[in-house]
Design an enzyme around this catalytic site. Structure first.
Site, short mmCIF file in Angstrom:
data_model
loop_
_atom_site.label_atom_id
_atom_site.label_comp_id
_atom_site.label_asym_id
_atom_site.label_seq_id
_atom_site.Cartn_x
_atom_site.Cartn_y
_atom_site.Cartn_z
N SER A 15 80.91 -56.75 -10.29
CA SER A 15 82.44 -56.18 -10.28
C SER A 15 82.92 -55.30 -9.26
O SER A 15 84.08 -55.15 -8.73
CB SER A 15 82.66 -55.34 -11.72
OG SER A 15 81.94 -54.13 -11.57
N GLY A 17 81.48 -53.90 -5.07
CA GLY A 17 80.27 -53.52 -3.96
C GLY A 17 79.74 -54.72 -3.56
O GLY A 17 80.08 -55.83 -3.30
N SER A 131 66.93 -54.23 -3.84
CA SER A 131 66.41 -53.00 -3.59
C SER A 131 67.03 -51.87 -2.74
O SER A 131 68.32 -51.78 -2.92
CB SER A 131 65.03 -53.05 -3.22
OG SER A 131 64.22 -51.78 -3.16
N TYR A 145 66.47 -42.07 -8.03
CA TYR A 145 66.91 -43.27 -7.43
C TYR A 145 65.68 -44.12 -6.72
O TYR A 145 65.64 -45.29 -6.93
CB TYR A 145 68.28 -42.99 -6.74
CG TYR A 145 68.66 -44.58 -5.92
CD1 TYR A 145 69.45 -45.33 -6.78
CD2 TYR A 145 68.47 -44.41 -4.61
CE1 TYR A 145 69.86 -46.28 -5.93
CE2 TYR A 145 68.78 -45.58 -4.00
CZ TYR A 145 69.76 -46.70 -4.49
OH TYR A 145 70.01 -48.00 -4.07
N ALA A 147 62.75 -43.43 -7.00
CA ALA A 147 61.66 -43.78 -7.95
C ALA A 147 61.77 -45.22 -8.66
O ALA A 147 61.03 -46.17 -8.51
CB ALA A 147 61.26 -42.84 -9.00
N LYS A 149 63.70 -47.73 -7.25
CA LYS A 149 63.65 -48.84 -6.31
C LYS A 149 62.08 -48.98 -5.98
O LYS A 149 61.68 -50.12 -5.63
CB LYS A 149 64.47 -48.37 -5.09
CG LYS A 149 66.01 -48.44 -5.34
CD LYS A 149 66.53 -49.86 -6.19
CE LYS A 149 67.98 -49.82 -6.21
NZ LYS A 149 68.54 -50.98 -6.74
#
Length: 274
Positions: A15, A17, A131, A145, A147, A149
């Site tokens: 939706s 990005g 990632s 965040y 962690a 990835k």
């Protein structure tokens, strides 16, 4: 596009990005793209949208079944859905950490488990997991965040080994700063406000982080990289995309002593040791 090269693609988090850019770029190329979102808006010019909440098992299964009913096969999955939780590790509640991991890590796991039976039956398929450079180096005040990835990186490395004999491939894409609405959607730990021992430093670091995000590459640059992976016969374990300086930083982590690299990361974020 030659119909023999046309791929059926499922993209989560489409939706906005990176996910939206991937849907537009791959769809314009001629691939049959099904974008997903928890709250999808209108279909795109070159792709369709449908409901998928990566934190809901039934929602994931329904979305995959809908693609298969419409197309008869599923060739590519691009896992883009996610969000950024910011705050000092000490300030992040267990519930906040759980939501971060449930979306960014377990959400990818749910989607992979839902699509793998079809890909195994086809003896082909590609899974592209988005990632982050934060999945290669821990980022201050974005520990959960990172962690999520880091976990995604390990999962994908293992997955590649397990599915290779079925003709399935999986790969990681590590974007650096990208000009998306991440600043608008960023979630700040509730305890990061007044009363936090880290508040002043946290606000200073986040100002630098958000400035970098605003100067990041366009999401279409990431999408074009995804397109190149979709149209390859073989993919490597991971790829990076973004400003050269950030991509070089990933290389420097492998080459420099750990403490030297840590000093560089701290300096870039305006941090210093006592």
């Amino acid at each position: 596009m030659n119909t023999s090269r046309r791929k059926v693609v499922l993209i989560t988090g489409a939706s906005s990005g990176i996910g939206q850019a991937c849907a537009e770029v791959l769809g314009a190329r001629g691939h049959a793209v099904h974008g997903t979102s928890r709250h999808p808006r209108a279909h795109g010019a070159h792709h369709r949208m449908q409901v998928l909440d990566v934190t809901d098992d039934d929602s994931v299964r329904r979305a995959v079944a809908a693609v298969l009913a419409a197309e008869g096969r599923l060739d590519v999955v691009v896992n883009c859905a996610g969000f950024v939780l910011s705050g000092a590790v000490e300030d992040v509640s267990i519930d906040e950490a759980r939501r971060q991991l449930d979306t960014n890590f377990l959400g990818v796991l749910r989607v992979c488990q839902a699509v793998l039976p079809t890909m195994r039956a086809q003896r082909s398929g590609l899974i592209v997991n988005i990632s982050s450079m934060g999945g290669a180096a821990g980022l201050p005040f974005q520990g959960l965040y990172s962690a999520s990835k880091f976990a995604l990186e390990g999962l994908t490395e293992s997955l590649r080994l397990e599915v290779a004999s079925f003709g399935i491939e999986a790969t990681l894409l590590q974007p650096g700063d990208v000009r998306t609405r991440v600043r608008e959607y960023r979630v700040r730990a509730q305890r990061s406000g007044p009363g936090s021992a880290y508040r002043e430093t946290f606000e200073r670091v986040m100002a630098l982080v958000e400035s970098g995000e605003g100067a990041g590459v366009a999401p279409e640059q990431v999408a074009r990289k995804v397109l190149s992976l979709v149209e390859r016969q073989r993919v490597d374990v991971r790829y990076s995309v973004g400003h050269l300086s950030q991509r070089a930083a990933l290389v420097s982590k492998r080459l420099l002593p750990a403490r030297t690299f840590e000093h560089i990361v701290m300096a870039l974020h305006g941090l210093s040791r006592r």
